[in-house]
Design a protein around this motif. Structure first.
Motif, PDB file in Angstrom:
ATOM      1  N   ASN A 133      30.383  84.141  25.648  1.00  0.00           N
ATOM      2  CA  ASN A 133      30.302  83.688  27.028  1.00  0.00           C
ATOM      3  C   ASN A 133      31.685  83.738  27.671  1.00  0.00           C
ATOM      4  O   ASN A 133      32.690  83.407  27.028  1.00  0.00           O
ATOM      5  CB  ASN A 133      29.765  82.258  27.092  1.00  0.00           C
ATOM      6  CG  ASN A 133      28.330  82.159  26.611  1.00  0.00           C
ATOM      7  OD1 ASN A 133      27.506  83.027  26.906  1.00  0.00           O
ATOM      8  ND2 ASN A 133      28.027  81.111  25.876  1.00  0.00           N
ATOM      9  N   PHE A 134      31.723  84.147  28.926  1.00  0.00           N
ATOM     10  CA  PHE A 134      32.972  84.227  29.670  1.00  0.00           C
ATOM     11  C   PHE A 134      32.769  83.604  31.051  1.00  0.00           C
ATOM     12  O   PHE A 134      31.645  83.506  31.549  1.00  0.00           O
ATOM     13  CB  PHE A 134      33.415  85.685  29.846  1.00  0.00           C
ATOM     14  CG  PHE A 134      33.619  86.431  28.559  1.00  0.00           C
ATOM     15  CD1 PHE A 134      34.835  86.378  27.897  1.00  0.00           C
ATOM     16  CD2 PHE A 134      32.591  87.197  28.021  1.00  0.00           C
ATOM     17  CE1 PHE A 134      35.020  87.063  26.706  1.00  0.00           C
ATOM     18  CE2 PHE A 134      32.774  87.891  26.834  1.00  0.00           C
ATOM     19  CZ  PHE A 134      33.992  87.818  26.171  1.00  0.00           C
ATOM     20  N   GLN A 135      33.872  83.217  31.656  1.00  0.00           N
ATOM     21  CA  GLN A 135      33.863  82.747  33.041  1.00  0.00           C
ATOM     22  C   GLN A 135      34.926  83.540  33.784  1.00  0.00           C
ATOM     23  O   GLN A 135      36.108  83.220  33.728  1.00  0.00           O
ATOM     24  CB  GLN A 135      34.158  81.241  33.106  1.00  0.00           C
ATOM     25  CG  GLN A 135      34.091  80.643  34.489  1.00  0.00           C
ATOM     26  CD  GLN A 135      32.659  80.506  35.007  1.00  0.00           C
ATOM     27  OE1 GLN A 135      31.732  80.364  34.230  1.00  0.00           O
ATOM     28  NE2 GLN A 135      32.491  80.563  36.317  1.00  0.00           N
ATOM     29  N   HIS A 136      34.487  84.606  34.458  1.00  0.00           N
ATOM     30  CA  HIS A 136      35.435  85.481  35.137  1.00  0.00           C
ATOM     31  C   HIS A 136      35.754  84.919  36.517  1.00  0.00           C
ATOM     32  O   HIS A 136      34.863  84.430  37.231  1.00  0.00           O
ATOM     33  CB  HIS A 136      34.868  86.891  35.263  1.00  0.00           C
ATOM     34  CG  HIS A 136      35.891  87.907  35.615  1.00  0.00           C
ATOM     35  ND1 HIS A 136      36.279  88.157  36.916  1.00  0.00           N
ATOM     36  CD2 HIS A 136      36.645  88.739  34.831  1.00  0.00           C
ATOM     37  CE1 HIS A 136      37.204  89.103  36.927  1.00  0.00           C
ATOM     38  NE2 HIS A 136      37.451  89.472  35.677  1.00  0.00           N
ATOM     39  N   GLU A 157      39.811  78.776  31.126  1.00  0.00           N
ATOM     40  CA  GLU A 157      38.753  79.020  32.110  1.00  0.00           C
ATOM     41  C   GLU A 157      37.956  80.260  31.715  1.00  0.00           C
ATOM     42  O   GLU A 157      36.720  80.267  31.771  1.00  0.00           O
ATOM     43  CB  GLU A 157      39.361  79.217  33.499  1.00  0.00           C
ATOM     44  CG  GLU A 157      38.344  79.619  34.567  1.00  0.00           C
ATOM     45  CD  GLU A 157      39.008  80.016  35.873  1.00  0.00           C
ATOM     46  OE1 GLU A 157      38.322  80.615  36.718  1.00  0.00           O
ATOM     47  OE2 GLU A 157      40.216  79.750  36.049  1.00  0.00           O
ATOM     48  N   PHE A 158      38.656  81.303  31.287  1.00  0.00           N
ATOM     49  CA  PHE A 158      38.006  82.572  30.946  1.00  0.00           C
ATOM     50  C   PHE A 158      37.084  82.414  29.738  1.00  0.00           C
ATOM     51  O   PHE A 158      35.995  82.994  29.699  1.00  0.00           O
ATOM     52  CB  PHE A 158      39.078  83.624  30.656  1.00  0.00           C
ATOM     53  CG  PHE A 158      38.549  84.999  30.401  1.00  0.00           C
ATOM     54  CD1 PHE A 158      37.928  85.729  31.404  1.00  0.00           C
ATOM     55  CD2 PHE A 158      38.693  85.586  29.152  1.00  0.00           C
ATOM     56  CE1 PHE A 158      37.454  87.012  31.176  1.00  0.00           C
ATOM     57  CE2 PHE A 158      38.223  86.873  28.910  1.00  0.00           C
ATOM     58  CZ  PHE A 158      37.597  87.588  29.929  1.00  0.00           C
ATOM     59  N   TYR A 159      37.517  81.632  28.749  1.00  0.00           N
ATOM     60  CA  TYR A 159      36.703  81.372  27.560  1.00  0.00           C
ATOM     61  C   TYR A 159      36.122  79.951  27.672  1.00  0.00           C
ATOM     62  O   TYR A 159      36.806  78.978  27.364  1.00  0.00           O
ATOM     63  CB  TYR A 159      37.536  81.460  26.289  1.00  0.00           C
ATOM     64  CG  TYR A 159      38.191  82.797  26.039  1.00  0.00           C
ATOM     65  CD1 TYR A 159      37.435  83.935  25.771  1.00  0.00           C
ATOM     66  CD2 TYR A 159      39.579  82.926  26.037  1.00  0.00           C
ATOM     67  CE1 TYR A 159      38.033  85.160  25.526  1.00  0.00           C
ATOM     68  CE2 TYR A 159      40.190  84.139  25.785  1.00  0.00           C
ATOM     69  CZ  TYR A 159      39.419  85.261  25.531  1.00  0.00           C
ATOM     70  OH  TYR A 159      40.021  86.461  25.281  1.00  0.00           O
ATOM     71  N   PRO A 160      34.866  79.795  28.097  1.00  0.00           N
ATOM     72  CA  PRO A 160      34.285  78.445  28.201  1.00  0.00           C
ATOM     73  C   PRO A 160      34.355  77.683  26.885  1.00  0.00           C
ATOM     74  O   PRO A 160      34.572  76.473  26.885  1.00  0.00           O
ATOM     75  CB  PRO A 160      32.835  78.719  28.620  1.00  0.00           C
ATOM     76  CG  PRO A 160      32.895  80.033  29.332  1.00  0.00           C
ATOM     77  CD  PRO A 160      33.939  80.823  28.592  1.00  0.00           C
ATOM     78  N   ASP A 161      34.163  78.379  25.762  1.00  0.00           N
ATOM     79  CA  ASP A 161      34.350  77.755  24.449  1.00  0.00           C
ATOM     80  C   ASP A 161      35.690  78.230  23.904  1.00  0.00           C
ATOM     81  O   ASP A 161      35.766  79.059  22.998  1.00  0.00           O
ATOM     82  CB  ASP A 161      33.211  78.132  23.507  1.00  0.00           C
ATOM     83  CG  ASP A 161      33.232  77.318  22.211  1.00  0.00           C
ATOM     84  OD1 ASP A 161      34.226  76.593  21.984  1.00  0.00           O
ATOM     85  OD2 ASP A 161      32.278  77.420  21.431  1.00  0.00           O
TER      86      ASP A 161
END
Length: 302
Positions: free
Chosen positions: A230-233, A169-173
């Protein structure tokens, strides 16, 4: 780590990744493999087939810098791969001095280094070693990487990436992030083959993660100096951040990294929100000494 085996597998993997067409060679007929043959690398490097075969078997002791440069050019190695080859040759030649200073005591950030982190308030900033242990952070870095510390990661970015499901989740890629993580560890292994803690980490990840084990076998290496990620926090959502990495001259083997967002962007607004959230969490920790102690980065051996 077996230096000869490491050198052999690294060179074989680079040869397999380079096609004759990429090397500027004309080929005819069918080939059993897509990559170059040993004889073709030898020709491109202007050394005998026998001598290159010896090098590819991992016998790098005594190989001159000029020959290593020729092999690097023949295999079209990038800067990180070339440095890795020279690191392996350095070790094979008996010059394997530890990359970082060894201190029998556990490492703790100097007060001046902590202050340098703390004055950075608009982006996550942290210090890590080549094993990807986060050794010190500013407040925003602690909030940014909170899940690295509170789960299987134990403050280590590689453990977090491969052993914590939340990393996807934190690393979209995540695929790209995991490739980079393994490449950094592989580079460190070439620099400091006597690092027992690194060996233990690689063994742990190889045992517990098929994804790590597969990537480790690819023998890819890389520099990690600057770029965009890119991140998803989990608190503030999507973030697009640029990073700059600097080696700490006073602490060989340690890197100082800073993430920043484009001024006025949505990512900067979200970083500001994360900073506010971190400040609130810090105030709560101040009222609970046990939480404060649990949140602090662990001391570690370099």
């Amino acid at each position: 780590m077996d230096n000869r085996s490491e050198a052999r597998e690294f060179l074989m993997s680079r040869r397999a990744n380079l096609t004759p067409e990429q090397a500027g060679l004309t080929v005819s007929g069918q080939r059993r493999v897509a990559g170059l043959r040993r004889s073709e690398v030898a020709m491109l490097a202007d050394v005998s087939i026998e001598y290159y075969a010896k090098i590819e078997r991992g016998n790098l002791a005594g190989v001159s810098d000029a020959v290593l440069e020729a092999v690097a050019r023949a295999l079209q190695l990038d800067d990180a791969e070339r440095e890795h080859l020279f690191d392996l040759a350095r070790v094979a030649g008996g010059a394997a001095q530890p990359v970082r200073k060894r201190n029998p005591k556990r490492w703790v950030a100097r007060e001046s280094l902590t202050r340098a982190l703390d004055v950075i308030t608009h982006g996550p900033a942290f210090v890590r070693n080549g094993r990807m242990d986060i050794l010190a952070t500013n407040a925003l870095g602690r909030a940014f990487y909170d899940r690295v510390f509170d789960g299987p990661g134990q403050g280590n970015l590689a453990r977090f990436c491969f052993l914590d499901e939340r990393a996807k989740e934190f690393y979209p890629d995540w695929e790209a992030a995991s490739d980079i993580t393994v490449s950094i560890l592989r580079t460190e292994a070439g620099r400091d083959p006597r690092d027992k803690q690194l060996h233990d980490l690689i063994g742990e990840l190889s045992t517990r993660s098929d994804a790590f084990r597969t990537r480790w076998g690819a023998h890819n290496v890389r520099r990690h100096g600057s770029g965009t990620k890119n991140f998803q926090h989990h608190v503030v959502g999507e973030l697009t951040l640029s990073y700059e990495g600097m080696e700490l001259t006073a602490e060989p083997g340690l890197s100082f990294l800073i993430y920043t967002a484009e001024p006025g962007s949505a990512s900067q607004e979200r970083l500001d929100l994360l900073a506010s959230w971190a400040a609130t969490a810090h105030q709560q920790e101040d009222t609970d000494p046990q939480k404060t102690q649990a949140a602090a980065p662990k001391e570690t051996n370099l």
